[in-house]
Motif scaffolding. Structure first.
Motif, PDB file in Angstrom:
ATOM      1  N   ASN A   1      37.939  45.226  30.874  1.00  0.00           N
ATOM      2  CA  ASN A   1      37.157  44.039  31.243  1.00  0.00           C
ATOM      3  C   ASN A   1      37.504  43.486  32.619  1.00  0.00           C
ATOM      4  O   ASN A   1      37.178  42.357  32.960  1.00  0.00           O
ATOM      5  CB  ASN A   1      37.341  42.927  30.189  1.00  0.00           C
ATOM      6  N   ARG A   2      38.198  44.282  33.442  1.00  0.00           N
ATOM      7  CA  ARG A   2      38.502  43.873  34.811  1.00  0.00           C
ATOM      8  C   ARG A   2      37.689  44.733  35.761  1.00  0.00           C
ATOM      9  O   ARG A   2      37.577  45.945  35.573  1.00  0.00           O
ATOM     10  CB  ARG A   2      40.005  44.065  35.122  1.00  0.00           C
ATOM     11  N   THR A   3      37.131  44.128  36.789  1.00  0.00           N
ATOM     12  CA  THR A   3      36.388  44.867  37.792  1.00  0.00           C
ATOM     13  C   THR A   3      37.356  45.356  38.857  1.00  0.00           C
ATOM     14  O   THR A   3      38.087  44.555  39.454  1.00  0.00           O
ATOM     15  CB  THR A   3      35.297  43.997  38.441  1.00  0.00           C
ATOM     16  N   MET A   4      37.367  46.673  39.098  1.00  0.00           N
ATOM     17  CA  MET A   4      38.285  47.284  40.050  1.00  0.00           C
ATOM     18  C   MET A   4      37.504  48.112  41.054  1.00  0.00           C
ATOM     19  O   MET A   4      36.440  48.650  40.745  1.00  0.00           O
ATOM     20  CB  MET A   4      39.273  48.198  39.309  1.00  0.00           C
ATOM     21  N   PRO A   5      38.023  48.247  42.285  1.00  0.00           N
ATOM     22  CA  PRO A   5      37.383  49.145  43.255  1.00  0.00           C
ATOM     23  C   PRO A   5      37.435  50.587  42.739  1.00  0.00           C
ATOM     24  O   PRO A   5      38.370  50.973  42.040  1.00  0.00           O
ATOM     25  CB  PRO A   5      38.249  48.981  44.517  1.00  0.00           C
ATOM     26  N   ALA A   6      36.413  51.386  43.070  1.00  0.00           N
ATOM     27  CA  ALA A   6      36.411  52.780  42.655  1.00  0.00           C
ATOM     28  C   ALA A   6      37.535  53.546  43.352  1.00  0.00           C
ATOM     29  O   ALA A   6      38.195  54.383  42.751  1.00  0.00           O
ATOM     30  CB  ALA A   6      35.063  53.417  42.961  1.00  0.00           C
ATOM     31  N   ILE A   7      37.753  53.268  44.629  1.00  0.00           N
ATOM     32  CA  ILE A   7      38.854  53.850  45.387  1.00  0.00           C
ATOM     33  C   ILE A   7      39.783  52.715  45.792  1.00  0.00           C
ATOM     34  O   ILE A   7      39.347  51.723  46.363  1.00  0.00           O
ATOM     35  CB  ILE A   7      38.358  54.582  46.645  1.00  0.00           C
ATOM     36  N   VAL A   8      41.067  52.857  45.488  1.00  0.00           N
ATOM     37  CA  VAL A   8      42.031  51.809  45.809  1.00  0.00           C
ATOM     38  C   VAL A   8      42.866  52.269  46.996  1.00  0.00           C
ATOM     39  O   VAL A   8      43.549  53.294  46.928  1.00  0.00           O
ATOM     40  CB  VAL A   8      42.947  51.513  44.602  1.00  0.00           C
ATOM     41  N   THR A   9      42.792  51.528  48.092  1.00  0.00           N
ATOM     42  CA  THR A   9      43.496  51.911  49.323  1.00  0.00           C
ATOM     43  C   THR A   9      44.686  51.018  49.626  1.00  0.00           C
ATOM     44  O   THR A   9      45.398  51.238  50.592  1.00  0.00           O
ATOM     45  CB  THR A   9      42.521  51.872  50.522  1.00  0.00           C
ATOM     46  N   ASP A  10      44.898  50.001  48.809  1.00  0.00           N
ATOM     47  CA  ASP A  10      46.013  49.081  49.002  1.00  0.00           C
ATOM     48  C   ASP A  10      46.587  48.746  47.636  1.00  0.00           C
ATOM     49  O   ASP A  10      45.853  48.343  46.728  1.00  0.00           O
ATOM     50  CB  ASP A  10      45.517  47.801  49.697  1.00  0.00           C
ATOM     51  N   ILE A  11      47.892  48.909  47.496  1.00  0.00           N
ATOM     52  CA  ILE A  11      48.530  48.654  46.198  1.00  0.00           C
ATOM     53  C   ILE A  11      48.295  47.226  45.724  1.00  0.00           C
ATOM     54  O   ILE A  11      48.279  46.946  44.525  1.00  0.00           O
ATOM     55  CB  ILE A  11      50.037  48.969  46.269  1.00  0.00           C
ATOM     56  N   ASN A  12      48.061  46.311  46.657  1.00  0.00           N
ATOM     57  CA  ASN A  12      47.825  44.913  46.293  1.00  0.00           C
ATOM     58  C   ASN A  12      46.488  44.712  45.577  1.00  0.00           C
ATOM     59  O   ASN A  12      46.230  43.630  45.040  1.00  0.00           O
ATOM     60  CB  ASN A  12      47.906  44.029  47.536  1.00  0.00           C
ATOM     61  N   GLN A  13      45.634  45.731  45.584  1.00  0.00           N
ATOM     62  CA  GLN A  13      44.383  45.656  44.836  1.00  0.00           C
ATOM     63  C   GLN A  13      44.608  45.872  43.338  1.00  0.00           C
ATOM     64  O   GLN A  13      43.714  45.617  42.535  1.00  0.00           O
ATOM     65  CB  GLN A  13      43.399  46.713  45.354  1.00  0.00           C
ATOM     66  N   LEU A  14      45.800  46.354  42.975  1.00  0.00           N
ATOM     67  CA  LEU A  14      46.091  46.650  41.574  1.00  0.00           C
ATOM     68  C   LEU A  14      46.752  45.469  40.891  1.00  0.00           C
ATOM     69  O   LEU A  14      47.515  44.722  41.508  1.00  0.00           O
ATOM     70  CB  LEU A  14      47.024  47.860  41.473  1.00  0.00           C
ATOM     71  N   ASP A  15      46.474  45.335  39.613  1.00  0.00           N
ATOM     72  CA  ASP A  15      47.199  44.390  38.767  1.00  0.00           C
ATOM     73  C   ASP A  15      48.431  45.141  38.261  1.00  0.00           C
ATOM     74  O   ASP A  15      48.329  46.011  37.397  1.00  0.00           O
ATOM     75  CB  ASP A  15      46.318  43.941  37.603  1.00  0.00           C
ATOM     76  N   LEU A  16      49.600  44.828  38.804  1.00  0.00           N
ATOM     77  CA  LEU A  16      50.798  45.581  38.465  1.00  0.00           C
ATOM     78  C   LEU A  16      51.238  45.384  37.019  1.00  0.00           C
ATOM     79  O   LEU A  16      52.115  46.095  36.535  1.00  0.00           O
ATOM     80  CB  LEU A  16      51.944  45.215  39.426  1.00  0.00           C
ATOM     81  N   ASN A  17      50.626  44.420  36.330  1.00  0.00           N
ATOM     82  CA  ASN A  17      50.901  44.217  34.909  1.00  0.00           C
ATOM     83  C   ASN A  17      49.835  44.849  34.020  1.00  0.00           C
ATOM     84  O   ASN A  17      49.884  44.731  32.801  1.00  0.00           O
ATOM     85  CB  ASN A  17      51.006  42.721  34.600  1.00  0.00           C
ATOM     86  N   GLY A  18      48.854  45.507  34.662  1.00  0.00           N
ATOM     87  CA  GLY A  18      47.764  46.112  33.902  1.00  0.00           C
ATOM     88  C   GLY A  18      48.172  47.432  33.272  1.00  0.00           C
ATOM     89  O   GLY A  18      49.311  47.892  33.397  1.00  0.00           O
ATOM     90  N   THR A  19      47.218  48.052  32.598  1.00  0.00           N
ATOM     91  CA  THR A  19      47.428  49.344  31.960  1.00  0.00           C
ATOM     92  C   THR A  19      46.445  50.342  32.555  1.00  0.00           C
ATOM     93  O   THR A  19      45.243  50.059  32.630  1.00  0.00           O
ATOM     94  CB  THR A  19      47.217  49.254  30.436  1.00  0.00           C
ATOM     95  N   TYR A  20      46.952  51.501  32.960  1.00  0.00           N
ATOM     96  CA  TYR A  20      46.131  52.460  33.690  1.00  0.00           C
ATOM     97  C   TYR A  20      46.275  53.860  33.099  1.00  0.00           C
ATOM     98  O   TYR A  20      47.159  54.125  32.287  1.00  0.00           O
ATOM     99  CB  TYR A  20      46.532  52.469  35.171  1.00  0.00           C
ATOM    100  N   THR A  21      45.397  54.751  33.555  1.00  0.00           N
ATOM    101  CA  THR A  21      45.414  56.139  33.112  1.00  0.00           C
ATOM    102  C   THR A  21      45.523  57.057  34.329  1.00  0.00           C
ATOM    103  O   THR A  21      45.447  56.615  35.479  1.00  0.00           O
ATOM    104  CB  THR A  21      44.135  56.495  32.342  1.00  0.00           C
ATOM    105  N   TYR A  22      45.647  58.342  34.040  1.00  0.00           N
ATOM    106  CA  TYR A  22      45.706  59.328  35.124  1.00  0.00           C
ATOM    107  C   TYR A  22      44.405  59.347  35.919  1.00  0.00           C
ATOM    108  O   TYR A  22      44.413  59.596  37.120  1.00  0.00           O
ATOM    109  CB  TYR A  22      45.999  60.708  34.537  1.00  0.00           C
TER     110      TYR A  22
END
Length: 209
Positions: free
Chosen positions: A10-31
């Motif tokens: 339920n979070r909107t994220m960029p398709a390509i992430v070019t800056d680590i600050n675009q990530l929610d470091l507390n989120g959950t991600y996949t490969y």
């Protein structure tokens, strides 16, 4: 048309992430997410959680890694198993997890690893547990290697796990028993012989010199 955003939990994220600050470091991600991260920061995913890797390894770390790789490469040169060094992605699906990119939640980059099952290798690295994993400890990463990765590698079925502690010039090795539990070997400071590769003996005095 190329998508510029996507939705994760339920979070909107960029398709390509070019800056680590675009990530929610507390989120959950996949490969699948990991493959879209295009920045210089090196990260690992452990059960979906982001772990920042240490900055460029210090000189002593690099010397130990290089000497270990050289000695192990000599042993495995004419062996059916293959040795790889970081950066090299190892994807570790859970036993109940699909091997599809969007279902894999763990990607690590061990300092060294040995893989005997060639079917686990592909263009992106290794899919499945290597036979041997080697991590060289530093003040910044020791907790992750001693705690999170120990449990992870045990659960994933890594047959032998080495922790190289250059602060006290000691190699700590753990071998998976028939119950799938790591058994710690006597800490080695001079010579070390692998359990799963009994002809592989490491001269630690040379490695730590």
């Amino acid at each position: 048309m190329f998508k510029t955003t996507r939705t994760i939990d339920n979070r909107t994220m960029p398709a390509i992430v070019t800056d680590i600050n675009q990530l929610d470091l507390n989120g959950t991600y996949t490969y699948a997410d990991y493959l879209l991260w295009q920045f210089e920061d090196r990260l690992e995913l452990i059960k979906g959680k982001i772990f920042k890797m240490s900055p460029a390894p210090n000189t002593r770390h690099q010397k130990i890694s290089g000497k270990l790789h050289w000695e192990m490469m000599s042993f495995f040169r004419n062996h059916y198993c293959q040795i790889f060094y970081a950066p090299f992605d190892v994807r570790l699906p859970r036993h109940d997890e699909s091997i599809a990119n969007q279902k894999i939640h763990t990607v690590v980059q061990p300092d060294l690893c040995v893989i005997c099952d060639e079917s686990k290798l592909d263009d992106r690295g290794c899919l499945g547990a290597p036979d041997l994993m080697v991590e060289i400890l530093s003040p910044d990463n020791s907790k992750k290697e001693k705690d999170n990765k120990f449990d992870l590698y045990q659960e994933s079925g890594v047959r032998e796990y080495w922790l190289v502690e250059h602060a006290d010039s000691t190699l700590y090795a753990y071998v998976l028993n028939e119950s799938g539990v790591y058994v710690g070997l006597k800490p080695a400071t001079e010579k070390f012989r692998s359990t799963i590769f009994p002809d592989l003996e490491i001269d630690l005095a040379e490695i730590f010199s």
